[in-house]
Structures are given as C-alpha cells and as structure tokens.
Enzyme design. Structure first.
Site, PDB file in Angstrom:
ATOM      1  N   TYR A   1     -56.929 -24.022 -69.228  1.00 10.66           N
ATOM      2  CA  TYR A   1     -57.230 -25.208 -68.427  1.00 10.66           C
ATOM      3  C   TYR A   1     -58.601 -25.766 -68.811  1.00 10.66           C
ATOM      4  CZ  TYR A   1     -53.477 -23.421 -65.390  1.00 10.66           C
ATOM      5  OH  TYR A   1     -52.298 -22.946 -64.879  1.00 10.66           O
TER       6      TYR A   1
ATOM      7  N   ASN B   1     -51.559 -29.330 -46.614  1.00 11.36           N
ATOM      8  CA  ASN B   1     -50.712 -28.327 -47.264  1.00 11.36           C
ATOM      9  C   ASN B   1     -50.829 -26.952 -46.624  1.00 11.36           C
ATOM     10  OD1 ASN B   1     -49.894 -30.303 -49.035  1.00 11.36           O
ATOM     11  ND2 ASN B   1     -51.185 -29.616 -50.722  1.00 11.36           N
TER      12      ASN B   1
END
Length: 325
Positions: free
Chosen positions: A55, A295
């Site tokens: 990443y 979330n």
C-alpha cells in the site's frame, strides 16, 4: 464493541476492524483526518488495524506505525502482508524464503514494531514451492517476529487443504486466518472456502464489505455519478463495472430492508457479514470520521432470520453443489 476469536486461536479482534490503505496524503489536513479516523477507531474499541507493504509503497505502513505509537501496544492487533513487488530486483516479490524474511524486517522498520500480530500472504505464489513458504512463515513465528500468519486472495480450498497437509507433515505452526473479499455482491467464499475454514479452525477477516462502494447506496440508477466518488476516479474501474441496472435494482431493494430495520445500507451490509459465525471481523475503510462512526454500528447489530431470508432472495445467491444422476 464486540470481539471474536480468530478461528480456533486465542487471539481476539474487534468485529469491525480498520484497514489502512493510505494513498496520496499530500497535506496536513489529509493527514490530520487520517489520524482522527485511527483515533476514533481506537477510542471506539477497535483493536485490529490492517495494512500491507504494497500500500503506497510502504507509506501506509509508515503512517499507521507512527500513528499507533500513541496507544498501548498490548491493546493492539496489527497486521501486514507480503507478496507484491517492493523493488526492481528479481527477488523483490513473491513468497520465497528470501523475500518473506527481507519483507518482514522492512515492515517492522516501517511500522516501528518488534513484532506483528498477523502476517498475511497477499496472494498465492505459483513460482515458489508451498513448503518453502510455509516453513518460512512458521520460522517467523518461532523467531517471535510474527505471532500468527495467514493468507488472503487466490488461496482456495484446495490450496488451504494442501497447506494443511504440509503443516501436519512437518509439524509447522498452522495457518490461523484468511482474508478474502466478501460482501453481499460477492459471496464466493460460501461455495467452499467458508466450509474449509470451519473444518480447519481458520478464522476469516473479510475486506471490501461495501463492494467498492456499490453497497453504500450512493449510486442510483438513472442518476449521475456522485462528484468525487470512487467511480469518477478509480483507474481500474472496478466500481464502474458493478454499476449495472441489475445490481442497482438489488441495492434499492436492500436499502428498503435496511430502512425497515431502522438502519442504513452500509451498516446492514456489514452486519450481514457478521451474522456468519465463521467470520472473525469485517475490515472497513473510511475517508472521514463520520463514515467510520456509522460503520461501527454494524458491530453487534442483529438481523432477524426473516430479513436474512429476504436478503438471500434479493441477492439470488445459491451455493454451488454438483449433483450427478
């Protein structure tokens, strides 16, 4: 926040985890927002923070490691992954013993850690003997550089079964966890992988619970793409390929189920994953604290059996079973 064991191990992770895919944080405001998200996660009881050396060329590891220094290490479960290229050399990729050993050392430097809790094989390496890979990972456990290891995509049931035979033959530390994509749009692990994990005692930490944003509900049939949404800039167009009329119709029906249960579509989508006992946690990403705050409501959210049946009917999923005669 509720917590679950990772498979048959004693390691416990929060039902909702935070994935760090930091890219292109070019100014202080963006960095401050990313830190705020990590802080909110920690203060809300999230203990599992997921990353990978691929990443942002290691920047995600460096950011997450620096940010998590503010919190007690013993309270955190931190993971990263190995496989993708980390340099131009012929051995700077894959799952060879050489690349695994060099990658874990670089990851620990990036994240300013003495050890990782979880270390994943990001993909399957067809060019390296599986025994070599498993022995290298087991050795890292023996050395204390990682506590548990697992695998991510491209590791189907046959490969997990083969790995288990090698582990048994050489008395290696076992695979503890798999990290596949899993959501209401993509339920492929229910065909075989989920059952294999159940049999072998392997935990499942899923990613992409909102299917690249399809299950956020912000994409509507017949309406323009929301400004700044992933569908307007994602180079590989993964989300754009999902924006079919059929899928958007399903999203509308799922949205109504969520509303009837007093929640929104993202929470319903993530809570649906957590209804399956094989699942250890859902790894979510958030670009702003308000997204994460919403979330997090998926943890502990119970979906009634009749609503689960309605969701199955909407998605039209059928587990593949071959019948003869």
């Amino acid at each position: 926040m509720k917590y679950r064991n990772v498979g048959k191990s004693g390691l416990k992770v929060s039902e909702v985890a935070l994935g760090s895919w930091v890219t292109q944080l070019t100014n202080d405001a963006q960095l401050d927002t990313a830190r705020d998200i990590v802080r909110l996660a920690y203060e809300s009881g999230v203990n599992f923070f997921d990353c990978a050396d691929a990443y942002s060329g290691g920047d995600a590891e460096r950011f997450l490691g620096e940010t998590l220094k503010a919190y007690p290490r013993k309270e955190l479960v931190i993971s990263s992954k190995v496989y993708f290229p980390t340099g131009p050399g012929v051995n700077d990729r894959g799952l060879s013993r050489k690349h695994i050993f060099e990658s874990i050392d670089q990851t620990l430097r990036n994240m300013q850690l003495d050890y990782l809790d979880l270390y994943y094989c990001h993909r399957f390496d067809t060019t390296t003997d599986l025994t070599e890979t498993l022995r290298a990972l087991s050795d890292l456990v023996s050395q204390g550089k990682i506590l548990y290891y697992g695998v991510s995509e491209e590791w189907g049931s046959a490969r997990l079964e083969e790995a288990q035979r090698i582990i048994d033959r050489y008395n290696l530390y076992p695979i503890t966890v798999v990290q596949p994509q899993y959501n209401l749009q993509d339920r492929y692990i229910e065909h075989e992988i989920m059952g294999t994990c159940r049999k072998l005692g392997i935990g499942i930490t899923t990613f992409s619970p909102l299917a690249q944003g399809l299950l956020t509900g912000k994409y509507r049939k017949g309406q323009p793409l929301p400004a700044g949404s992933r569908a307007t800039w994602q180079p590989d167009h993964q989300i754009n390929d999902l924006l079919t009329d059929e899928n958007l119709d399903k999203v509308e029906r799922l949205r109504k189920v969520a509303e009837e249960l007093g929640t929104n579509l993202p929470v319903l989508s993530m809570a649906w994953i957590l209804q399956h006992p094989e699942i250890s946690c859902v790894i979510n990403g958030a670009s702003k604290p308000s997204q994460l705050e919403s979330n997090l409501k998926a943890a502990g959210f119970v979906i009634p059996a009749d609503a689960m049946a309605e969701i199955d009917a909407i998605t039209g999923f059928h587990r593949f079973e071959r019948h003869v005669g």
